[in-house]
Motif scaffolding. Structure first.
Motif, mmCIF file in Angstrom:
data_model
loop_
_atom_site.group_PDB
_atom_site.id
_atom_site.type_symbol
_atom_site.label_atom_id
_atom_site.label_comp_id
_atom_site.label_asym_id
_atom_site.label_seq_id
_atom_site.Cartn_x
_atom_site.Cartn_y
_atom_site.Cartn_z
ATOM 1 N N LYS A 77 1.386 13.032 0.832
ATOM 2 C CA LYS A 77 1.763 12.110 -0.234
ATOM 3 C C LYS A 77 0.879 12.334 -1.457
ATOM 4 O O LYS A 77 -0.167 12.970 -1.391
ATOM 5 C CB LYS A 77 1.659 10.676 0.271
ATOM 6 C CG LYS A 77 2.612 10.392 1.422
ATOM 7 C CD LYS A 77 2.495 8.978 1.938
ATOM 8 C CE LYS A 77 3.478 8.738 3.086
ATOM 9 N NZ LYS A 77 3.370 7.378 3.663
ATOM 10 N N ARG A 78 1.299 11.800 -2.579
ATOM 11 C CA ARG A 78 0.585 12.051 -3.824
ATOM 12 C C ARG A 78 -0.839 11.503 -3.791
ATOM 13 O O ARG A 78 -1.706 11.986 -4.516
ATOM 14 C CB ARG A 78 1.352 11.456 -5.003
ATOM 15 C CG ARG A 78 2.736 12.076 -5.177
ATOM 16 C CD ARG A 78 3.396 11.567 -6.436
ATOM 17 N NE ARG A 78 4.821 11.890 -6.438
ATOM 18 C CZ ARG A 78 5.633 11.654 -7.472
ATOM 19 N NH1 ARG A 78 5.156 11.101 -8.571
ATOM 20 N NH2 ARG A 78 6.906 11.967 -7.409
ATOM 21 N N GLY A 79 -1.083 10.527 -2.925
ATOM 22 C CA GLY A 79 -2.433 9.992 -2.782
ATOM 23 C C GLY A 79 -3.416 11.011 -2.249
ATOM 24 O O GLY A 79 -4.638 10.796 -2.334
ATOM 25 N N TRP A 80 -2.917 12.118 -1.702
ATOM 26 C CA TRP A 80 -3.796 13.179 -1.206
ATOM 27 C C TRP A 80 -4.636 13.765 -2.336
ATOM 28 O O TRP A 80 -5.762 14.198 -2.125
ATOM 29 C CB TRP A 80 -2.953 14.275 -0.547
ATOM 30 C CG TRP A 80 -3.750 15.284 0.201
ATOM 31 C CD1 TRP A 80 -4.100 16.534 -0.211
ATOM 32 C CD2 TRP A 80 -4.316 15.132 1.507
ATOM 33 N NE1 TRP A 80 -4.846 17.164 0.750
ATOM 34 C CE2 TRP A 80 -4.991 16.329 1.820
ATOM 35 C CE3 TRP A 80 -4.306 14.083 2.445
ATOM 36 C CZ2 TRP A 80 -5.657 16.513 3.032
ATOM 37 C CZ3 TRP A 80 -4.960 14.274 3.654
ATOM 38 C CH2 TRP A 80 -5.628 15.476 3.922
ATOM 39 N N LEU A 81 -4.061 13.764 -3.543
ATOM 40 C CA LEU A 81 -4.764 14.255 -4.734
ATOM 41 C C LEU A 81 -4.847 13.092 -5.722
ATOM 42 O O LEU A 81 -4.059 12.991 -6.669
ATOM 43 C CB LEU A 81 -4.020 15.447 -5.345
ATOM 44 C CG LEU A 81 -3.887 16.681 -4.449
ATOM 45 C CD1 LEU A 81 -2.992 17.727 -5.106
ATOM 46 C CD2 LEU A 81 -5.247 17.280 -4.122
ATOM 47 N N PRO A 82 -5.785 12.179 -5.522
ATOM 48 C CA PRO A 82 -5.781 10.917 -6.262
ATOM 49 C C PRO A 82 -5.980 11.049 -7.764
ATOM 50 O O PRO A 82 -5.622 10.135 -8.512
ATOM 51 C CB PRO A 82 -6.929 10.128 -5.611
ATOM 52 C CG PRO A 82 -7.774 11.142 -4.925
ATOM 53 C CD PRO A 82 -6.848 12.231 -4.506
ATOM 54 N N ALA A 83 -6.541 12.155 -8.234
ATOM 55 C CA ALA A 83 -6.763 12.303 -9.675
ATOM 56 C C ALA A 83 -5.486 12.673 -10.431
ATOM 57 O O ALA A 83 -5.432 12.539 -11.653
ATOM 58 C CB ALA A 83 -7.840 13.360 -9.938
ATOM 59 N N ALA A 84 -4.457 13.127 -9.728
ATOM 60 C CA ALA A 84 -3.207 13.509 -10.379
ATOM 61 C C ALA A 84 -2.420 12.260 -10.763
ATOM 62 O O ALA A 84 -2.282 11.323 -9.979
ATOM 63 C CB ALA A 84 -2.376 14.392 -9.452
ATOM 64 N N THR A 85 -1.891 12.257 -11.971
ATOM 65 C CA THR A 85 -1.139 11.108 -12.478
ATOM 66 C C THR A 85 0.359 11.339 -12.346
ATOM 67 O O THR A 85 0.822 12.459 -12.099
ATOM 68 C CB THR A 85 -1.475 10.867 -13.955
ATOM 69 O OG1 THR A 85 -0.970 11.977 -14.729
ATOM 70 C CG2 THR A 85 -2.992 10.747 -14.166
ATOM 71 N N ALA A 86 1.119 10.261 -12.549
ATOM 72 C CA ALA A 86 2.582 10.394 -12.532
ATOM 73 C C ALA A 86 3.048 11.366 -13.604
ATOM 74 O O ALA A 86 3.991 12.145 -13.387
ATOM 75 C CB ALA A 86 3.215 9.016 -12.740
ATOM 76 N N ALA A 87 2.382 11.358 -14.749
ATOM 77 C CA ALA A 87 2.737 12.303 -15.819
ATOM 78 C C ALA A 87 2.461 13.741 -15.393
ATOM 79 O O ALA A 87 3.235 14.651 -15.719
ATOM 80 C CB ALA A 87 1.964 11.962 -17.094
ATOM 81 N N ASP A 88 1.366 13.947 -14.652
ATOM 82 C CA ASP A 88 1.071 15.291 -14.140
ATOM 83 C C ASP A 88 2.210 15.782 -13.251
ATOM 84 O O ASP A 88 2.660 16.934 -13.365
ATOM 85 C CB ASP A 88 -0.230 15.294 -13.336
ATOM 86 C CG ASP A 88 -1.469 15.103 -14.195
ATOM 87 O OD1 ASP A 88 -1.492 15.602 -15.337
ATOM 88 O OD2 ASP A 88 -2.418 14.444 -13.715
ATOM 89 N N TRP A 89 2.683 14.921 -12.369
ATOM 90 C CA TRP A 89 3.724 15.334 -11.436
ATOM 91 C C TRP A 89 5.058 15.558 -12.123
ATOM 92 O O TRP A 89 5.888 16.348 -11.647
ATOM 93 C CB TRP A 89 3.851 14.326 -10.294
ATOM 94 C CG TRP A 89 2.663 14.318 -9.383
ATOM 95 C CD1 TRP A 89 1.839 13.272 -9.106
ATOM 96 C CD2 TRP A 89 2.149 15.432 -8.640
ATOM 97 N NE1 TRP A 89 0.843 13.659 -8.242
ATOM 98 C CE2 TRP A 89 1.010 14.978 -7.926
ATOM 99 C CE3 TRP A 89 2.536 16.767 -8.496
ATOM 100 C CZ2 TRP A 89 0.255 15.804 -7.103
ATOM 101 C CZ3 TRP A 89 1.791 17.603 -7.675
ATOM 102 C CH2 TRP A 89 0.668 17.118 -6.986
ATOM 103 N N GLU A 90 5.282 14.886 -13.241
ATOM 104 C CA GLU A 90 6.489 15.181 -14.013
ATOM 105 C C GLU A 90 6.473 16.629 -14.485
ATOM 106 O O GLU A 90 7.488 17.324 -14.471
ATOM 107 C CB GLU A 90 6.573 14.234 -15.220
ATOM 108 C CG GLU A 90 6.980 12.813 -14.881
ATOM 109 C CD GLU A 90 8.420 12.723 -14.416
ATOM 110 O OE1 GLU A 90 9.266 13.508 -14.898
ATOM 111 O OE2 GLU A 90 8.711 11.869 -13.547
ATOM 112 N N THR A 91 5.296 17.080 -14.889
ATOM 113 C CA THR A 91 5.151 18.455 -15.357
ATOM 114 C C THR A 91 5.179 19.442 -14.207
ATOM 115 O O THR A 91 5.692 20.558 -14.345
ATOM 116 C CB THR A 91 3.826 18.605 -16.131
ATOM 117 O OG1 THR A 91 3.818 17.682 -17.210
ATOM 118 C CG2 THR A 91 3.648 20.015 -16.665
#
Length: 295
Positions: free
Chosen positions: A38-52
């Motif tokens: 899950k995205r919590g595995w990399l807590p520093a990544a933001t929703a905007a990061d994942w959009e990219t």
């Protein structure tokens, strides 16, 4: 190969057997199974990061993680690095912010597809004491009462074994470690553990996390364990995973590792990298790097 020369669906595909030739050595990824992070595995990544970076997420928004081992062969001799998750299957727990569903158990069959019986493995080299790297170290083989590599020494970095009580936090409890403790031989930084294979301590993810540098011909392969969990961290080495023992140190290690993986003649092996386990770090126009598979 350039960044556009491979099917990007491999970034989220289950792992397959992959092999490379390094001089007199053959190295092969032996899949054991797959899981979802899950995205919590990399807590520093933001929703905007994942959009990219949506290419790195599956259709449900998860990172795909592989489980398995690296087989190193030189003629009749064979070394195994890690042992996969083992015969385990866990459903997704919606309350767990880090892990989705996980499944393993394919390693022995895939090892045989590569022409090796477990009894032919002369030693097992461990990157660190987490359950997804130790599953077949304590699990009995089907139809047998003993683990499949019970005949072989298990090589563990001295500092990792000395602080093995810390592994319980990641599921490697004392009773599980006891199943292979009598076979453990501790190794030192820089020690050659097999022809062409040297241990290289890379602490951060755990207190004794170890990479293995494999040299053959004019190439070297760095089996970097959990210094990187996903190819997206090649772009963003500042993203530490949620369970890193020392996030600051792990970030420093990742930055140096990514730079190293961009050097000529250097290949990386990321055992959790979905279906792109072998690759190189190639520079991007923005000064960062990206992971490009080589097999």
């Amino acid at each position: 190969m350039t960044t556009t020369d491979f099917d990007r669906a491999r970034l989220t595909s289950p792992p397959r057997i992959r092999s490379l030739r390094l001089g007199e050595l053959t190295v092969s990824f032996v899949p054991d199974g797959a899981g979802r992070l899950k995205r919590g595995w990399l807590p520093a990544a933001t929703a905007a990061d994942w959009e990219t970076l949506h290419d790195y997420l599956d259709g449900d928004g998860f990172l795909t993680g592989a489980f398995g081992a690296l087989l190193v062969e030189r003629g009749e001799r064979a070394l195994l690095i890690d042992t996969g998750l083992g015969p385990a299957s866990l459903p997704d727990d919606p309350g767990n912010p880090l892990l989705g569903s996980l499944s393993g158990g394919e390693l022995l069959d895939n090892l045989r597809r590569l022409g090796r019986e477990p009894g032919q493995i002369e030693a097992v080299a461990i990157t660190h004491l987490h359950i997804d790297h130790l599953g077949w170290a304590w699990s009995a083989a089907p139809g047998d009462g003993a683990p499949p590599f019970a005949h072989a020494p298990h090589l563990v970095a001295a500092p990792e074994w000395e602080r093995r009580e810390l592994a319980a936090q990641a599921g490697a409890t004392a009773d599980r470690l006891a199943a292979f403790a009598s076979r453990v031989r501790t190794v030192d930084d820089g020690e050659e553990v097999f022809p062409g294979v040297r241990a290289s301590f890379a602490t951060g993810h755990t207190v004794g996390h170890t990479t293995y540098v494999i040299t053959g011909g004019d190439q070297r392969l760095i089996a970097f364990g959990d210094a990187l969990h996903s190819p997206v961290q090649v772009i963003h080495p500042e993203w530490s995973c949620a369970i890193d023992h020392d996030p600051t140190e792990s970030e420093e290690r990742r930055r140096r590792l990514v730079e190293e993986l961009s050097r000529p003649g250097t290949i990386g092996y990321g055992g959790h990298f979905a279906d792109v386990v072998f690759g190189r770090a190639e520079p991007r126009p923005d000064g960062r790097f990206t992971w490009v598979p080589v097999a």
